[in-house]
Scaffold this active site. Structure first.
Site, PDB file in Angstrom:
ATOM      1  N   TYR A 113       8.352  12.214   5.512  1.00 50.36           N
ATOM      2  CA  TYR A 113       9.310  12.634   6.527  1.00 50.36           C
ATOM      3  C   TYR A 113       9.890  14.012   6.234  1.00 50.36           C
ATOM      4  O   TYR A 113      10.145  14.771   7.143  1.00 50.36           O
ATOM      5  CB  TYR A 113      10.449  11.614   6.613  1.00 50.36           C
ATOM      6  CG  TYR A 113      10.008  10.272   7.168  1.00 50.36           C
ATOM      7  CD1 TYR A 113      10.165   9.974   8.513  1.00 50.36           C
ATOM      8  CD2 TYR A 113       9.398   9.316   6.356  1.00 50.36           C
ATOM      9  CE1 TYR A 113       9.764   8.754   9.039  1.00 50.36           C
ATOM     10  CE2 TYR A 113       8.987   8.087   6.871  1.00 50.36           C
ATOM     11  CZ  TYR A 113       9.167   7.816   8.218  1.00 50.36           C
ATOM     12  OH  TYR A 113       8.745   6.624   8.739  1.00 50.36           O
ATOM     13  N   ARG A 163      -0.448  -0.310  12.440  1.00 52.65           N
ATOM     14  CA  ARG A 163       0.017  -0.694  11.113  1.00 52.65           C
ATOM     15  C   ARG A 163       1.248  -1.590  11.282  1.00 52.65           C
ATOM     16  O   ARG A 163       2.272  -1.150  11.807  1.00 52.65           O
ATOM     17  CB  ARG A 163       0.368   0.566  10.298  1.00 52.65           C
ATOM     18  CG  ARG A 163       0.927   0.219   8.955  1.00 52.65           C
ATOM     19  CD  ARG A 163       1.133   1.389   8.002  1.00 52.65           C
ATOM     20  NE  ARG A 163       1.773   0.817   6.841  1.00 52.65           N
ATOM     21  CZ  ARG A 163       2.965   1.162   6.376  1.00 52.65           C
ATOM     22  NH1 ARG A 163       3.625   2.181   6.893  1.00 52.65           N
ATOM     23  NH2 ARG A 163       3.491   0.528   5.351  1.00 52.65           N
ATOM     24  N   GLU A 220       6.092   1.697   0.378  1.00 57.86           N
ATOM     25  CA  GLU A 220       7.099   2.515  -0.299  1.00 57.86           C
ATOM     26  C   GLU A 220       7.716   1.843  -1.518  1.00 57.86           C
ATOM     27  O   GLU A 220       8.934   1.593  -1.579  1.00 57.86           O
ATOM     28  CB  GLU A 220       8.201   2.916   0.696  1.00 57.86           C
ATOM     29  CG  GLU A 220       7.672   3.734   1.859  1.00 57.86           C
ATOM     30  CD  GLU A 220       8.765   4.489   2.611  1.00 57.86           C
ATOM     31  OE1 GLU A 220       9.959   4.217   2.373  1.00 57.86           O
ATOM     32  OE2 GLU A 220       8.418   5.351   3.436  1.00 57.86           O
ATOM     33  N   HIS A 277       6.481  -5.297   3.175  1.00 60.37           N
ATOM     34  CA  HIS A 277       7.355  -4.229   3.664  1.00 60.37           C
ATOM     35  C   HIS A 277       8.793  -4.727   3.532  1.00 60.37           C
ATOM     36  O   HIS A 277       9.513  -4.891   4.512  1.00 60.37           O
ATOM     37  CB  HIS A 277       6.997  -3.845   5.102  1.00 60.37           C
ATOM     38  CG  HIS A 277       7.495  -2.493   5.542  1.00 60.37           C
ATOM     39  ND1 HIS A 277       6.691  -1.539   6.131  1.00 60.37           N
ATOM     40  CD2 HIS A 277       8.713  -1.928   5.484  1.00 60.37           C
ATOM     41  CE1 HIS A 277       7.405  -0.453   6.426  1.00 60.37           C
ATOM     42  NE2 HIS A 277       8.644  -0.674   6.049  1.00 60.37           N
ATOM     43  N   GLU A 282       2.871   6.750   7.718  1.00 56.72           N
ATOM     44  CA  GLU A 282       4.116   6.909   8.489  1.00 56.72           C
ATOM     45  C   GLU A 282       4.530   8.366   8.520  1.00 56.72           C
ATOM     46  O   GLU A 282       4.461   9.065   7.513  1.00 56.72           O
ATOM     47  CB  GLU A 282       5.307   6.176   7.843  1.00 56.72           C
ATOM     48  CG  GLU A 282       5.387   4.708   8.044  1.00 56.72           C
ATOM     49  CD  GLU A 282       6.615   4.096   7.375  1.00 56.72           C
ATOM     50  OE1 GLU A 282       7.666   4.765   7.268  1.00 56.72           O
ATOM     51  OE2 GLU A 282       6.492   2.942   6.956  1.00 56.72           O
ATOM     52  N   ASN A 303       3.465   8.077   3.398  1.00 57.74           N
ATOM     53  CA  ASN A 303       4.590   8.111   4.342  1.00 57.74           C
ATOM     54  C   ASN A 303       5.364   9.368   4.006  1.00 57.74           C
ATOM     55  O   ASN A 303       5.816   9.529   2.861  1.00 57.74           O
ATOM     56  CB  ASN A 303       5.552   6.937   4.128  1.00 57.74           C
ATOM     57  CG  ASN A 303       4.943   5.580   4.477  1.00 57.74           C
ATOM     58  OD1 ASN A 303       3.789   5.485   4.859  1.00 57.74           O
ATOM     59  ND2 ASN A 303       5.735   4.541   4.338  1.00 57.74           N
TER      60      ASN A 303
HETATM   61  C1  FCB Z   1      10.489   4.529   5.939  1.00 58.07           C
HETATM   62  C2  FCB Z   1      10.295   3.023   6.004  1.00 58.07           C
HETATM   63  C3  FCB Z   1      10.282   2.489   7.412  1.00 58.07           C
HETATM   64  C4  FCB Z   1      11.310   3.170   8.279  1.00 58.07           C
HETATM   65  C5  FCB Z   1      11.210   4.666   8.177  1.00 58.07           C
HETATM   66  C6  FCB Z   1      12.173   5.406   9.054  1.00 58.07           C
HETATM   67  O1  FCB Z   1      10.958   4.892   4.693  1.00 58.07           O
HETATM   68  O2  FCB Z   1       9.075   2.682   5.396  1.00 58.07           O
HETATM   69  O3  FCB Z   1      10.439   1.098   7.350  1.00 58.07           O
HETATM   70  O4  FCB Z   1      12.560   2.710   7.970  1.00 58.07           O
HETATM   71  O5  FCB Z   1      11.428   5.042   6.842  1.00 58.07           O
END
Ligand code: FCB
Length: 519
Positions: free
Chosen positions: A351, A135, A224, A179, A417, A349
């Site tokens: 985290y 990607r 995002e 992006h 992500e 995405n």
């Molecule tokens: C996400 C972004 C990516 C990177 C990661 C750590 O939010 O999409 O570009 O910065 O965080």
């Protein structure tokens, strides 16, 4: 971006209301019209096999489906460098990073990982990791230096060569069209708060689809959208650095219009293309069992997770605010048809998770704007933290994948992500022993496997990131890569996590190994 997102939360905390909060209608997030399984040719993962024939997983292993996409993700501004080469125009990130005081240590993406020149090395890393999906994003100002007009042939050539080499290496090119590096000329003309930017985006999409769509079949329109509109137009911690509620609200609507227009442009040029968006998502949990906090968590979910998904799939905005500020957002008659984009897949995405609570009446009264969004959002604090400060909470990925599967009628999902910043450096023999990163991906992948076993249709996982890179306002201070980059020499070295990921990808399974045990 935890710090940034924390500050985002701080803003959102500052929105208060003494007004009565209407309850969310039941079933708001129920069945939808996602057409993921209907559109386009069947998944082509089989064409991108880098692993030896799949071995039968031992009982101790956690297997993944056949033809699962094992990938990594990057973004143009974060890795390419060559910010003014071969006719590339200035982007809002070039302008922002060149302004003093915006980026930690005065870092810029002028050179970044120099992938504009070293992309062959990047592909070699992916081959060594047995990956079958990459990607990456296309820099809009490399294609249209001033944001409109014909394509810059040298810009197209760069991506064309990259795509060819990926196909040659049997790695799927999985392309993000935006992006975050908007041509500065378009920002000068009003940026995302300005409606015309949606049409400019559709023109750009058409150009790229025409040039690469004979070889690329899987696309993301945006990366995002809720993050870049918030950080760029409301908090001002990202490019273009504006701090305005009005600009933020308008920007979100223009991006929704652009998602609809871009979707139609891509399908018109390439009817068989599979088109999605990579949404930043977070499990939004109520801080307590109170009805107020549960409602706050629903509002957090609406603004964070589905503010750009619900318009695309259902032609309406979810209920994040106490009322929809239509005029302020610039919504015109007919717009809610224009924002429709029946995405073929939903990119997630993810985290970390978010804890939401309702501010008390006194808190709401303290800030004039808080009546619009009466929610406080903070990160979770029970799990371990990565070096950037984000909580490790794999259950969040399971919860969000399951909720999206439930609410949108089991769409095709790609994990576009997930990853962690751990700033391990080479040891004496050059080994980068990042066992904590292995632990992170292992747990998040196990969460994905569990969601698949429970019925979710997840087709791939893209670790952020292939290589250490420019982490936006954090500059080079946060290393997310499966491969280490020495930014003085640009030498890349696969970390222990990259070696581990190579094994997982080759076997398409997670071996039952001790977390952090390395290979
Ligand atoms: C996400 C972004 C990516 C990177 C990661 C750590 O939010 O999409 O570009 O910065 O965080």
């Amino acid at each position: 971006m935890f710090l940034l997102r924390l500050s985002r939360r701080e803003f959102l905390q500052s929105v208060s209301s003494a007004a009565t909060i209407a309850a969310l209608p039941a079933g708001l997030f129920s069945a939808c019209s996602v057409s993921s399984k209907a559109a386009g040719p069947p998944s082509s993962a089989a064409a991108f096999t880098n692993a030896p024939a799949r071995q039968v997983a031992a009982s101790s292993e956690i297997p993944f489906p056949n033809n699962f996409f094992w990938g990594t993700a990057t973004a143009s501004y974060q890795i390419e460098g060559a910010w003014n080469e071969d006719g590339k125009g200035e982007s809002i990130w070039d302008r922002f990073a060149h302004a003093p005081g915006k980026i930690k240590n005065r870092d810029t993406g002028d050179i970044a990982c120099d992938s504009f020149h070293r992309w062959r090395e990047d592909i070699a890393l992916m081959r060594a990791m047995n990956l079958n999906s990459y990607r990456f994003s296309i820099s809009w100002p490399r294609i249209q230096p001033s944001g409109s007009g014909p394509a810059n042939a040298k810009g197209i050539d760069y991506y064309s060569r990259l795509v060819d080499a990926l196909l040659e290496a049997r790695i799927r090119p999985f392309v993000t069209l935006y992006h975050w590096d908007l041509p500065q000329a378009l920002e000068d003309a009003g940026g995302w708060p300005h409606r015309d930017t949606a049409d400019r985006f559709a023109d750009y999409v058409q150009l790229v689809a025409g040039a690469l769509g004979d070889r690329v079949s899987d696309w993301m329109l945006f990366n995002e959208p809720s993050a870049f509109t918030d950080l760029g137009y409301l908090e001002g911690t990202h490019a273009p650095g504006r701090q305005s509620l009005l600009d933020f609200l308008r920007a979100t609507h223009t991006v929704n219009l652009a998602q609809g227009a871009g979707f139609r442009a891509l399908k018109a040029a390439r009817p068989l293309a599979r088109v999605g968006t990579a949404f930043n998502m977070s499990a939004c949990e109520p801080a307590s069992n109170s009805e107020e906090d549960k409602l706050a968590a629903e509002r957090a979910h609406a603004i964070t997770n589905v503010w750009f998904l619900e318009p695309g799939l259902k032609g309406r905005y979810p209920q994040a605010f106490t009322f929809l500020p239509e005029t302020t957002m610039g919504i015109k008659a007919g717009d809610m048809e224009k924002v429709r984009a029946p995405l073929d897949f939903i990119g997630i995405n993810l985290y970390y998770r978010t804890i939401a609570s309702a501010p008390r009446a006194m808190e709401r009264l303290a800030h004039a704007q808080q009546w619009l969004f009466p929610v406080k959002m903070v990160g979770g604090e029970q799990g371990p933290r990565t070096d950037i400060g984000w909580e490790v909470w794999p259950q969040a990925l399971y919860d969000v994948v399951m909720r999206i599967s439930r609410d949108y009628n089991r769409p095709v999902i790609e994990i576009t992500e997930s990853g962690c910043a751990y700033n391990d450096v080479p040891e004496a023999k050059g080994v980068i022993a990042d066992g904590r990163r292995i632990g992170y991906h292992r747990q998040y992948l196990a969460a994905v496997a569990r969601a698949i076993a429970d019925g979710a249709d997840v087709r791939g996982y893209h670790a952020w990131s292939l290589i250490d890179n420019f982490e936006w306002a954090e500059g080079f201070s946060q290393r997310f890569g499966l491969a280490y980059v020495d930014f003085k020499t640009q030498k890349r070295t696969i970390k222990e996590s990259g070696r581990w990921y190579a094994k997982v990808a080759a076997q398409s399974a997670l071996a039952a190994e001790r977390v952090g045990s390395g290979l």
